[in-house]
Write a protein that holds these residues in place. Sequence first.
Motif, PDB file in Angstrom:
ATOM      1  N   PRO A 149      25.245  -3.130  64.500  1.00 41.54           N
ATOM      2  CA  PRO A 149      24.587  -2.228  65.447  1.00 41.54           C
ATOM      3  C   PRO A 149      25.007  -2.587  66.877  1.00 41.54           C
ATOM      4  O   PRO A 149      24.877  -3.733  67.295  1.00 41.54           O
ATOM      5  CB  PRO A 149      23.094  -2.498  65.221  1.00 41.54           C
ATOM      6  N   HIS A 200      20.778   1.174  69.914  1.00 38.51           N
ATOM      7  CA  HIS A 200      19.767   1.730  69.010  1.00 38.51           C
ATOM      8  C   HIS A 200      20.303   2.920  68.210  1.00 38.51           C
ATOM      9  O   HIS A 200      19.808   3.206  67.121  1.00 38.51           O
ATOM     10  CB  HIS A 200      18.527   2.139  69.808  1.00 38.51           C
ATOM     11  N   ASN A 201      21.319   3.599  68.731  1.00 34.78           N
ATOM     12  CA  ASN A 201      21.870   4.759  68.029  1.00 34.78           C
ATOM     13  C   ASN A 201      23.386   4.688  67.873  1.00 34.78           C
ATOM     14  O   ASN A 201      24.038   5.710  67.651  1.00 34.78           O
ATOM     15  CB  ASN A 201      21.486   6.046  68.745  1.00 34.78           C
ATOM     16  N   VAL A 202      23.960   3.512  68.003  1.00 34.13           N
ATOM     17  CA  VAL A 202      25.418   3.330  67.898  1.00 34.13           C
ATOM     18  C   VAL A 202      25.713   2.189  66.926  1.00 34.13           C
ATOM     19  O   VAL A 202      25.094   1.125  67.007  1.00 34.13           O
ATOM     20  CB  VAL A 202      26.055   3.032  69.269  1.00 34.13           C
ATOM     21  N   THR A 203      26.647   2.419  66.014  1.00 34.48           N
ATOM     22  CA  THR A 203      26.986   1.433  64.998  1.00 34.48           C
ATOM     23  C   THR A 203      28.494   1.281  64.890  1.00 34.48           C
ATOM     24  O   THR A 203      29.227   2.268  64.961  1.00 34.48           O
ATOM     25  CB  THR A 203      26.435   1.866  63.617  1.00 34.48           C
ATOM     26  N   LYS A 211      28.248   7.170  67.231  1.00 36.32           N
ATOM     27  CA  LYS A 211      26.885   7.459  67.666  1.00 36.32           C
ATOM     28  C   LYS A 211      26.200   8.314  66.606  1.00 36.32           C
ATOM     29  O   LYS A 211      26.827   9.182  65.994  1.00 36.32           O
ATOM     30  CB  LYS A 211      26.920   8.212  69.002  1.00 36.32           C
ATOM     31  N   ALA A 212      24.930   8.075  66.369  1.00 41.23           N
ATOM     32  CA  ALA A 212      24.185   8.798  65.340  1.00 41.23           C
ATOM     33  C   ALA A 212      23.863  10.204  65.822  1.00 41.23           C
ATOM     34  O   ALA A 212      22.872  10.427  66.513  1.00 41.23           O
ATOM     35  CB  ALA A 212      22.900   8.051  65.001  1.00 41.23           C
ATOM     36  N   VAL A 213      24.727  11.158  65.469  1.00 37.26           N
ATOM     37  CA  VAL A 213      24.503  12.544  65.872  1.00 37.26           C
ATOM     38  C   VAL A 213      24.466  13.496  64.676  1.00 37.26           C
ATOM     39  O   VAL A 213      24.209  14.674  64.835  1.00 37.26           O
ATOM     40  CB  VAL A 213      25.599  13.012  66.853  1.00 37.26           C
ATOM     41  N   SER A 262      27.147  10.112  60.392  1.00 34.77           N
ATOM     42  CA  SER A 262      27.184   9.043  61.393  1.00 34.77           C
ATOM     43  C   SER A 262      25.848   8.318  61.484  1.00 34.77           C
ATOM     44  O   SER A 262      25.804   7.108  61.724  1.00 34.77           O
ATOM     45  CB  SER A 262      27.584   9.612  62.757  1.00 34.77           C
ATOM     46  N   ALA A 263      24.717   9.033  61.304  1.00 35.58           N
ATOM     47  CA  ALA A 263      23.412   8.397  61.402  1.00 35.58           C
ATOM     48  C   ALA A 263      23.190   7.384  60.290  1.00 35.58           C
ATOM     49  O   ALA A 263      22.442   6.414  60.461  1.00 35.58           O
ATOM     50  CB  ALA A 263      22.309   9.453  61.369  1.00 35.58           C
ATOM     51  N   ARG A 284      24.737   2.735  59.588  1.00 39.60           N
ATOM     52  CA  ARG A 284      24.160   1.395  59.651  1.00 39.60           C
ATOM     53  C   ARG A 284      23.508   0.998  58.335  1.00 39.60           C
ATOM     54  O   ARG A 284      23.117  -0.159  58.173  1.00 39.60           O
ATOM     55  CB  ARG A 284      23.169   1.278  60.804  1.00 39.60           C
ATOM     56  N   ASP A 340      23.765   3.788  78.452  1.00 43.40           N
ATOM     57  CA  ASP A 340      24.508   4.586  77.473  1.00 43.40           C
ATOM     58  C   ASP A 340      25.968   4.158  77.364  1.00 43.40           C
ATOM     59  O   ASP A 340      26.717   4.733  76.569  1.00 43.40           O
ATOM     60  CB  ASP A 340      24.459   6.063  77.862  1.00 43.40           C
TER      61      ASP A 340
END
Length: 445
Positions: free
Chosen positions: A232, A235-238, A290-292, A296-297, A300, A362
Amino acid sequence: MVATSSQVRRSSVPPVVQARWALWAFVIVNVVIVEVLFITAGTGKNNILTIAKFFGLHAALVMMLQLLLVARLPWLDRRIGMDRLTSWHRWVGFGLLWTVLTHATIVVLGYATLDNASMGKTFLALAGVPASLLGMIAAALIVVVGVFSMRYARRRLKYETWHGLHLLLYLVLGLAFVHQLLETTTFKSSVFAMVYWWALWIFAFGSLIVGRIVVPLRRNAYHQFRVQAVVPEAHNVTSVYVTGRHLDQLPAQAGQFFIWRFPGHNHWWLANPFSMSAAPNGRTLRLTAKAVGTTSAGLRNLQVGARAFLEGPYGAFTSMHRTRHGVVLIAGGVGVTPVRSLLEEHTPGDFVVLYRVRDPKDAVLLNELQQLVAARRGRLHVLTGRTDQGARPFEPDQLRYLVPDITERDIYVCGPPAMTAAVLSGLRSLRVPSRQVHAEKFSLA
Protein backbone atom coordinates in the motif's frame (compact mmCIF):
# COMPACT_ATOMS: atom_id res chain seq x y z
CA MET A 1 20.69 -3.71 -12.48
CA VAL A 2 18.28 -1.05 -13.75
CA ALA A 3 17.25 -1.22 -17.40
CA THR A 4 19.30 0.81 -19.80
CA SER A 5 18.43 2.35 -23.11
CA SER A 6 20.18 3.70 -26.15
CA GLN A 7 21.44 7.26 -26.34
CA VAL A 8 19.42 10.11 -27.81
CA ARG A 9 18.29 9.18 -31.31
CA ARG A 10 20.51 10.39 -34.13
CA SER A 11 18.34 9.36 -37.08
CA SER A 12 16.87 12.21 -39.10
CA VAL A 13 13.58 10.34 -39.49
CA PRO A 14 11.67 9.85 -36.19
CA PRO A 15 10.50 6.27 -35.47
CA VAL A 16 6.85 7.33 -35.53
CA VAL A 17 7.32 8.83 -39.01
CA GLN A 18 9.00 5.64 -40.22
CA ALA A 19 6.05 3.60 -38.98
CA ARG A 20 3.50 5.93 -40.56
CA TRP A 21 5.32 5.76 -43.87
CA ALA A 22 5.29 1.96 -43.66
CA LEU A 23 1.55 1.95 -43.01
CA TRP A 24 0.86 4.40 -45.82
CA ALA A 25 3.03 2.34 -48.18
CA PHE A 26 1.05 -0.79 -47.24
CA VAL A 27 -2.25 0.99 -47.87
CA ILE A 28 -1.21 2.60 -51.15
CA VAL A 29 0.32 -0.57 -52.62
CA ASN A 30 -2.76 -2.63 -51.78
CA VAL A 31 -5.18 0.02 -53.05
CA VAL A 32 -3.31 0.03 -56.36
CA ILE A 33 -3.49 -3.77 -56.55
CA VAL A 34 -7.22 -3.76 -55.77
CA GLU A 35 -7.81 -1.09 -58.43
CA VAL A 36 -5.95 -3.22 -61.00
CA LEU A 37 -7.98 -6.31 -60.01
CA PHE A 38 -11.20 -4.32 -60.31
CA ILE A 39 -10.33 -3.06 -63.79
CA THR A 40 -9.03 -6.40 -65.13
CA ALA A 41 -11.86 -8.53 -63.68
CA GLY A 42 -14.39 -7.05 -66.07
CA THR A 43 -17.74 -5.38 -65.48
CA GLY A 44 -20.71 -6.70 -63.58
CA LYS A 45 -24.13 -7.64 -64.93
CA ASN A 46 -24.93 -3.94 -65.20
CA ASN A 47 -23.22 -0.65 -64.38
CA ILE A 48 -24.80 -0.47 -60.93
CA LEU A 49 -23.45 -3.89 -59.95
CA THR A 50 -20.04 -2.90 -61.26
CA ILE A 51 -20.03 0.03 -58.83
CA ALA A 52 -21.18 -2.32 -56.06
CA LYS A 53 -18.24 -4.60 -56.79
CA PHE A 54 -15.90 -1.62 -56.52
CA PHE A 55 -17.13 -0.83 -53.00
CA GLY A 56 -17.08 -4.50 -52.01
CA LEU A 57 -13.43 -4.96 -52.96
CA HIS A 58 -12.41 -1.88 -51.01
CA ALA A 59 -14.51 -2.92 -48.01
CA ALA A 60 -12.52 -6.17 -47.85
CA LEU A 61 -9.26 -4.21 -47.92
CA VAL A 62 -10.45 -1.88 -45.14
CA MET A 63 -11.38 -4.90 -43.00
CA MET A 64 -7.87 -6.24 -43.23
CA LEU A 65 -6.38 -2.86 -42.38
CA GLN A 66 -8.62 -2.90 -39.30
CA LEU A 67 -7.09 -6.22 -38.24
CA LEU A 68 -3.55 -4.91 -38.58
CA LEU A 69 -4.31 -1.79 -36.52
CA VAL A 70 -5.38 -3.90 -33.52
CA ALA A 71 -2.99 -6.83 -33.97
CA ARG A 72 -0.57 -5.14 -31.51
CA LEU A 73 2.42 -5.75 -33.73
CA PRO A 74 5.48 -4.75 -31.64
CA TRP A 75 7.20 -2.83 -34.44
CA LEU A 76 4.17 -0.58 -34.94
CA ASP A 77 3.17 -0.35 -31.29
CA ARG A 78 6.61 0.79 -30.07
CA ARG A 79 6.73 3.53 -32.70
CA ILE A 80 3.15 4.75 -32.93
CA GLY A 81 1.58 3.65 -29.65
CA MET A 82 -1.54 1.63 -28.95
CA ASP A 83 -3.59 4.76 -28.26
CA ARG A 84 -3.07 6.18 -31.76
CA LEU A 85 -3.46 2.79 -33.44
CA THR A 86 -6.73 2.26 -31.54
CA SER A 87 -7.93 5.75 -32.49
CA TRP A 88 -7.17 5.08 -36.16
CA HIS A 89 -8.94 1.72 -35.84
CA ARG A 90 -12.03 3.52 -34.56
CA TRP A 91 -12.18 6.04 -37.40
CA VAL A 92 -11.35 3.46 -40.06
CA GLY A 93 -14.18 1.40 -38.55
CA PHE A 94 -16.70 4.14 -39.26
CA GLY A 95 -15.34 4.33 -42.79
CA LEU A 96 -15.84 0.57 -43.08
CA LEU A 97 -19.43 0.93 -41.85
CA TRP A 98 -20.36 3.38 -44.61
CA THR A 99 -18.42 1.44 -47.28
CA VAL A 100 -20.24 -1.79 -46.41
CA LEU A 101 -23.66 -0.08 -46.28
CA THR A 102 -22.98 1.56 -49.64
CA HIS A 103 -21.92 -1.78 -51.15
CA ALA A 104 -25.00 -3.59 -49.81
CA THR A 105 -27.43 -0.89 -50.92
CA ILE A 106 -26.01 -0.70 -54.43
CA VAL A 107 -26.07 -4.50 -54.77
CA VAL A 108 -29.81 -4.57 -53.99
CA LEU A 109 -30.40 -1.62 -56.32
CA GLY A 110 -28.40 -3.27 -59.09
CA TYR A 111 -30.33 -6.54 -58.98
CA ALA A 112 -33.65 -4.71 -58.62
CA THR A 113 -32.84 -2.79 -61.81
CA LEU A 114 -31.69 -5.98 -63.53
CA ASP A 115 -34.86 -7.90 -62.63
CA ASN A 116 -37.18 -4.89 -62.88
CA ALA A 117 -38.37 -5.60 -59.33
CA SER A 118 -38.82 -3.59 -56.16
CA MET A 119 -35.97 -3.13 -53.69
CA GLY A 120 -37.86 -5.04 -50.98
CA LYS A 121 -38.61 -8.02 -53.20
CA THR A 122 -35.02 -8.08 -54.43
CA PHE A 123 -33.69 -7.94 -50.87
CA LEU A 124 -35.75 -10.99 -49.87
CA ALA A 125 -34.65 -12.87 -52.99
CA LEU A 126 -30.97 -12.17 -52.29
CA ALA A 127 -31.44 -13.31 -48.67
CA GLY A 128 -32.19 -16.75 -50.08
CA VAL A 129 -28.73 -16.93 -51.68
CA PRO A 130 -26.07 -18.21 -49.18
CA ALA A 131 -23.30 -15.85 -50.34
CA SER A 132 -25.58 -12.82 -50.18
CA LEU A 133 -27.12 -13.86 -46.85
CA LEU A 134 -23.68 -14.08 -45.23
CA GLY A 135 -22.89 -10.60 -46.52
CA MET A 136 -26.18 -9.26 -45.15
CA ILE A 137 -25.54 -10.73 -41.70
CA ALA A 138 -22.01 -9.28 -41.67
CA ALA A 139 -23.35 -5.85 -42.68
CA ALA A 140 -26.05 -5.95 -39.99
CA LEU A 141 -23.49 -6.82 -37.29
CA ILE A 142 -21.24 -3.98 -38.46
CA VAL A 143 -24.16 -1.58 -38.07
CA VAL A 144 -24.85 -2.85 -34.52
CA VAL A 145 -21.22 -2.45 -33.46
CA GLY A 146 -20.97 0.92 -35.21
CA VAL A 147 -24.02 2.30 -33.40
CA PHE A 148 -22.74 1.22 -29.98
CA SER A 149 -19.28 2.60 -30.79
CA MET A 150 -20.57 6.13 -31.24
CA ARG A 151 -19.52 8.37 -28.39
CA TYR A 152 -23.06 8.96 -27.09
CA ALA A 153 -23.75 5.22 -26.75
CA ARG A 154 -20.20 4.20 -25.82
CA ARG A 155 -20.11 6.46 -22.76
CA ARG A 156 -23.24 4.83 -21.39
CA LEU A 157 -21.96 1.28 -21.61
CA LYS A 158 -19.66 -0.56 -19.25
CA TYR A 159 -16.36 -1.41 -20.87
CA GLU A 160 -17.08 -5.15 -20.52
CA THR A 161 -20.43 -4.77 -22.33
CA TRP A 162 -18.94 -2.68 -25.12
CA HIS A 163 -16.01 -5.08 -25.47
CA GLY A 164 -18.38 -8.06 -25.71
CA LEU A 165 -20.31 -6.37 -28.51
CA HIS A 166 -17.06 -5.45 -30.22
CA LEU A 167 -16.06 -9.11 -30.35
CA LEU A 168 -18.88 -9.57 -32.88
CA LEU A 169 -16.50 -8.02 -35.41
CA TYR A 170 -14.45 -11.21 -35.43
CA LEU A 171 -17.60 -13.06 -36.51
CA VAL A 172 -18.10 -10.34 -39.14
CA LEU A 173 -14.62 -10.96 -40.52
CA GLY A 174 -15.29 -14.68 -40.83
CA LEU A 175 -18.61 -14.09 -42.57
CA ALA A 176 -17.03 -11.50 -44.88
CA PHE A 177 -14.24 -13.90 -45.82
CA VAL A 178 -16.67 -16.69 -46.74
CA HIS A 179 -18.89 -14.16 -48.56
CA GLN A 180 -15.95 -13.04 -50.67
CA LEU A 181 -14.80 -16.63 -51.21
CA LEU A 182 -18.22 -17.57 -52.61
CA GLU A 183 -18.29 -14.52 -54.89
CA THR A 184 -16.27 -15.91 -57.79
CA THR A 185 -16.21 -12.57 -59.62
CA THR A 186 -14.19 -10.94 -56.83
CA PHE A 187 -12.12 -13.74 -55.35
CA LYS A 188 -11.45 -16.04 -58.29
CA SER A 189 -11.31 -13.71 -61.26
CA SER A 190 -7.72 -14.80 -61.99
CA VAL A 191 -4.89 -16.84 -60.51
CA PHE A 192 -3.20 -13.65 -59.36
CA ALA A 193 -6.43 -12.49 -57.68
CA MET A 194 -6.76 -15.76 -55.78
CA VAL A 195 -3.13 -15.69 -54.63
CA TYR A 196 -3.39 -12.04 -53.63
CA TRP A 197 -6.62 -12.33 -51.63
CA TRP A 198 -5.54 -15.54 -49.87
CA ALA A 199 -2.17 -14.01 -48.99
CA LEU A 200 -3.75 -10.81 -47.70
CA TRP A 201 -6.35 -12.59 -45.56
CA ILE A 202 -3.75 -14.99 -44.15
CA PHE A 203 -1.40 -12.10 -43.37
CA ALA A 204 -4.13 -10.08 -41.65
CA PHE A 205 -5.62 -12.96 -39.66
CA GLY A 206 -2.15 -14.33 -38.91
CA SER A 207 -0.96 -10.99 -37.55
CA LEU A 208 -4.00 -10.78 -35.27
CA ILE A 209 -3.70 -14.36 -34.00
CA VAL A 210 0.04 -14.10 -33.40
CA GLY A 211 -0.10 -10.66 -31.77
CA ARG A 212 -3.21 -11.13 -29.64
CA ILE A 213 -3.09 -14.86 -28.81
CA VAL A 214 0.14 -16.69 -29.62
CA VAL A 215 2.65 -14.17 -28.24
CA PRO A 216 0.81 -13.55 -24.91
CA LEU A 217 0.26 -17.28 -24.29
CA ARG A 218 3.85 -18.16 -25.17
CA ARG A 219 5.26 -15.29 -23.10
CA ASN A 220 3.23 -16.18 -20.01
CA ALA A 221 4.05 -19.89 -20.31
CA TYR A 222 7.75 -19.03 -20.52
CA HIS A 223 7.97 -16.38 -17.79
CA GLN A 224 5.44 -17.84 -15.29
CA PHE A 225 4.49 -14.50 -13.74
CA ARG A 226 3.63 -14.47 -10.03
CA VAL A 227 2.78 -11.80 -7.45
CA GLN A 228 5.87 -11.21 -5.30
CA ALA A 229 4.60 -8.43 -3.02
CA VAL A 230 1.67 -6.07 -2.49
CA VAL A 231 2.56 -2.68 -0.99
CA PRO A 232 0.00 0.00 0.00
CA GLU A 233 1.42 3.38 -1.04
CA ALA A 234 -1.49 5.45 0.27
CA HIS A 235 -5.06 4.89 1.45
CA ASN A 236 -6.22 4.42 -2.15
CA VAL A 237 -2.97 3.58 -3.99
CA THR A 238 -1.31 0.16 -4.20
CA SER A 239 1.89 -1.15 -5.77
CA VAL A 240 2.09 -4.75 -6.95
CA TYR A 241 5.45 -6.41 -7.60
CA VAL A 242 5.41 -9.26 -10.11
CA THR A 243 8.26 -11.68 -10.62
CA GLY A 244 8.87 -14.60 -12.96
CA ARG A 245 11.44 -16.65 -14.83
CA HIS A 246 14.00 -15.07 -17.15
CA LEU A 247 12.58 -11.57 -16.87
CA ASP A 248 15.84 -10.25 -18.25
CA GLN A 249 14.65 -11.61 -21.62
CA LEU A 250 11.34 -9.74 -21.51
CA PRO A 251 11.50 -6.93 -24.14
CA ALA A 252 10.15 -4.22 -21.85
CA GLN A 253 11.27 -0.59 -21.68
CA ALA A 254 10.72 2.10 -19.08
CA GLY A 255 7.57 4.07 -19.89
CA GLN A 256 5.66 1.11 -21.33
CA PHE A 257 2.61 -0.62 -19.93
CA PHE A 258 1.14 -4.09 -19.67
CA ILE A 259 -2.44 -5.30 -19.64
CA TRP A 260 -2.61 -7.08 -16.28
CA ARG A 261 -4.88 -9.96 -15.31
CA PHE A 262 -4.86 -11.88 -12.04
CA PRO A 263 -6.62 -15.24 -12.54
CA GLY A 264 -8.50 -16.38 -9.47
CA HIS A 265 -8.79 -12.82 -8.19
CA ASN A 266 -11.04 -11.38 -10.91
CA HIS A 267 -12.88 -12.69 -13.94
CA TRP A 268 -10.61 -13.21 -16.96
CA TRP A 269 -12.26 -10.36 -18.89
CA LEU A 270 -11.47 -7.85 -16.12
CA ALA A 271 -8.13 -6.33 -17.08
CA ASN A 272 -6.48 -2.95 -16.88
CA PRO A 273 -3.63 -1.27 -18.73
CA PHE A 274 -1.21 -0.22 -15.98
CA SER A 275 2.13 1.41 -16.71
CA MET A 276 5.23 0.05 -15.05
CA SER A 277 6.02 2.31 -12.11
CA ALA A 278 9.65 1.19 -12.10
CA ALA A 279 12.09 0.53 -14.90
CA PRO A 280 12.30 -3.22 -15.66
CA ASN A 281 15.39 -4.65 -13.96
CA GLY A 282 15.33 -8.28 -15.06
CA ARG A 283 13.98 -9.48 -11.69
CA THR A 284 10.64 -7.78 -11.05
CA LEU A 285 7.96 -5.66 -12.68
CA ARG A 286 5.98 -3.13 -10.69
CA LEU A 287 2.61 -1.50 -11.23
CA THR A 288 1.17 1.26 -9.04
CA ALA A 289 -2.53 1.97 -9.33
CA LYS A 290 -5.16 4.16 -7.75
CA ALA A 291 -8.42 2.52 -6.68
CA VAL A 292 -10.85 3.87 -9.26
CA GLY A 293 -12.55 0.68 -10.50
CA THR A 294 -13.34 -2.92 -9.66
CA THR A 295 -9.99 -4.27 -10.77
CA SER A 296 -7.70 -1.56 -9.41
CA ALA A 297 -9.58 -1.30 -6.09
CA GLY A 298 -9.04 -4.99 -5.40
CA LEU A 299 -5.28 -5.01 -6.03
CA ARG A 300 -4.38 -4.71 -2.35
CA ASN A 301 -6.26 -7.97 -1.72
CA LEU A 302 -3.98 -9.94 -4.03
CA GLN A 303 -2.23 -12.85 -2.39
CA VAL A 304 1.54 -13.24 -2.61
CA GLY A 305 2.29 -16.11 -4.97
CA ALA A 306 -0.90 -15.60 -6.98
CA ARG A 307 -0.66 -16.06 -10.72
CA ALA A 308 -0.49 -13.06 -13.02
CA PHE A 309 -1.22 -12.99 -16.74
CA LEU A 310 0.43 -10.13 -18.62
CA GLU A 311 -0.10 -8.90 -22.16
CA GLY A 312 2.59 -6.62 -23.47
CA PRO A 313 4.74 -4.67 -23.11
CA TYR A 314 2.98 -2.00 -25.14
CA GLY A 315 3.38 1.69 -25.80
CA ALA A 316 5.57 4.32 -27.42
CA PHE A 317 6.09 6.42 -24.28
CA THR A 318 9.79 5.55 -24.25
CA SER A 319 13.21 7.08 -24.69
CA MET A 320 13.29 5.64 -28.24
CA HIS A 321 11.60 8.87 -29.35
CA ARG A 322 13.97 11.34 -27.72
CA THR A 323 15.51 14.00 -29.93
CA ARG A 324 17.09 16.34 -27.36
CA HIS A 325 19.52 16.14 -24.45
CA GLY A 326 17.12 18.09 -22.24
CA VAL A 327 13.86 16.45 -21.13
CA VAL A 328 10.73 17.69 -19.39
CA LEU A 329 8.60 14.98 -17.77
CA ILE A 330 5.07 16.20 -16.98
CA ALA A 331 2.83 13.98 -14.85
CA GLY A 332 -0.61 14.31 -13.32
CA GLY A 333 -1.80 12.19 -10.39
CA VAL A 334 -1.08 8.49 -10.80
CA GLY A 335 0.17 9.31 -14.33
CA VAL A 336 3.49 9.74 -12.56
CA THR A 337 4.15 5.99 -12.86
CA PRO A 338 5.66 5.91 -16.38
CA VAL A 339 7.47 9.18 -15.63
CA ARG A 340 9.05 7.63 -12.57
CA SER A 341 10.20 4.60 -14.60
CA LEU A 342 11.75 6.87 -17.26
CA LEU A 343 13.71 8.68 -14.55
CA GLU A 344 15.10 5.37 -13.32
CA GLU A 345 16.29 4.32 -16.77
CA HIS A 346 19.98 4.80 -17.48
CA THR A 347 19.74 7.46 -20.17
CA PRO A 348 21.72 10.71 -20.32
CA GLY A 349 20.14 14.12 -20.15
CA ASP A 350 19.10 17.15 -18.16
CA PHE A 351 15.73 16.29 -16.59
CA VAL A 352 13.01 18.58 -15.28
CA VAL A 353 9.89 17.05 -13.72
CA LEU A 354 6.55 18.85 -13.35
CA TYR A 355 4.21 16.89 -11.07
CA ARG A 356 0.60 18.16 -11.01
CA VAL A 357 -1.66 17.24 -8.07
CA ARG A 358 -4.52 19.00 -6.33
CA ASP A 359 -3.01 18.56 -2.89
CA PRO A 360 0.50 17.56 -1.76
CA LYS A 361 -0.95 14.48 -0.03
CA ASP A 362 -2.09 13.22 -3.44
CA ALA A 363 1.48 13.11 -4.76
CA VAL A 364 1.98 9.36 -5.22
CA LEU A 365 5.56 8.04 -5.04
CA LEU A 366 6.83 11.55 -4.27
CA ASN A 367 9.72 10.37 -2.09
CA GLU A 368 10.98 8.04 -4.83
CA LEU A 369 10.59 10.79 -7.37
CA GLN A 370 12.61 13.21 -5.26
CA GLN A 371 15.42 10.69 -4.83
CA LEU A 372 15.60 9.88 -8.54
CA VAL A 373 15.57 13.55 -9.56
CA ALA A 374 18.27 14.33 -6.99
CA ALA A 375 20.42 11.46 -8.29
CA ARG A 376 20.17 12.94 -11.77
CA ARG A 377 20.79 16.46 -10.47
CA GLY A 378 17.56 17.51 -12.08
CA ARG A 379 14.72 19.75 -10.95
CA LEU A 380 11.32 18.76 -9.56
CA HIS A 381 8.31 21.10 -9.34
CA VAL A 382 5.22 19.83 -7.49
CA LEU A 383 2.34 21.92 -8.82
CA THR A 384 -0.65 22.00 -6.46
CA GLY A 385 -4.03 23.70 -6.35
CA ARG A 386 -7.41 23.28 -8.01
CA THR A 387 -7.94 24.43 -11.58
CA ASP A 388 -11.40 25.77 -10.77
CA GLN A 389 -9.81 27.97 -8.12
CA GLY A 390 -7.34 29.58 -10.49
CA ALA A 391 -4.42 27.14 -10.47
CA ARG A 392 -3.39 26.91 -14.14
CA PRO A 393 0.27 25.86 -14.21
CA PHE A 394 0.25 24.82 -17.86
CA GLU A 395 -0.53 28.18 -19.39
CA PRO A 396 2.23 29.14 -21.88
CA ASP A 397 3.75 31.82 -19.65
CA GLN A 398 3.80 29.46 -16.65
CA LEU A 399 5.48 26.70 -18.63
CA ARG A 400 8.08 29.17 -19.86
CA TYR A 401 8.63 30.38 -16.28
CA LEU A 402 9.09 26.85 -14.91
CA VAL A 403 11.28 25.68 -17.82
CA PRO A 404 12.79 28.67 -19.67
CA ASP A 405 14.31 26.51 -22.42
CA ILE A 406 11.25 24.28 -22.84
CA THR A 407 11.19 24.72 -26.64
CA GLU A 408 14.64 23.11 -26.80
CA ARG A 409 13.64 19.98 -24.89
CA ASP A 410 11.72 16.76 -25.37
CA ILE A 411 8.45 16.82 -23.42
CA TYR A 412 6.78 13.66 -22.11
CA VAL A 413 3.21 14.09 -20.83
CA CYS A 414 1.11 11.58 -18.90
CA GLY A 415 -1.96 12.39 -16.86
CA PRO A 416 -5.75 12.84 -16.95
CA PRO A 417 -7.19 13.83 -20.35
CA ALA A 418 -8.01 17.40 -19.27
CA MET A 419 -4.50 17.98 -17.95
CA THR A 420 -2.90 16.46 -21.03
CA ALA A 421 -5.03 18.66 -23.28
CA ALA A 422 -4.02 21.75 -21.28
CA VAL A 423 -0.33 20.88 -21.55
CA LEU A 424 -0.51 20.20 -25.28
CA SER A 425 -2.36 23.47 -25.83
CA GLY A 426 0.31 25.37 -23.92
CA LEU A 427 3.09 23.68 -25.88
CA ARG A 428 1.42 24.55 -29.18
CA SER A 429 1.19 28.18 -28.10
CA LEU A 430 4.92 28.09 -27.34
CA ARG A 431 5.50 26.53 -30.77
CA VAL A 432 7.29 23.50 -29.44
CA PRO A 433 7.92 21.24 -32.47
CA SER A 434 5.52 18.29 -32.48
CA ARG A 435 8.40 15.81 -32.90
CA GLN A 436 9.59 16.82 -29.41
CA VAL A 437 6.21 16.20 -27.74
CA HIS A 438 5.37 12.69 -26.55
CA ALA A 439 2.00 11.91 -25.00
CA GLU A 440 0.16 8.63 -24.77
CA LYS A 441 -3.25 7.59 -23.48
CA PHE A 442 -2.98 4.39 -21.48
CA SER A 443 -6.32 2.65 -22.11
CA LEU A 444 -7.91 -0.28 -23.92
CA ALA A 445 -10.34 1.77 -25.99
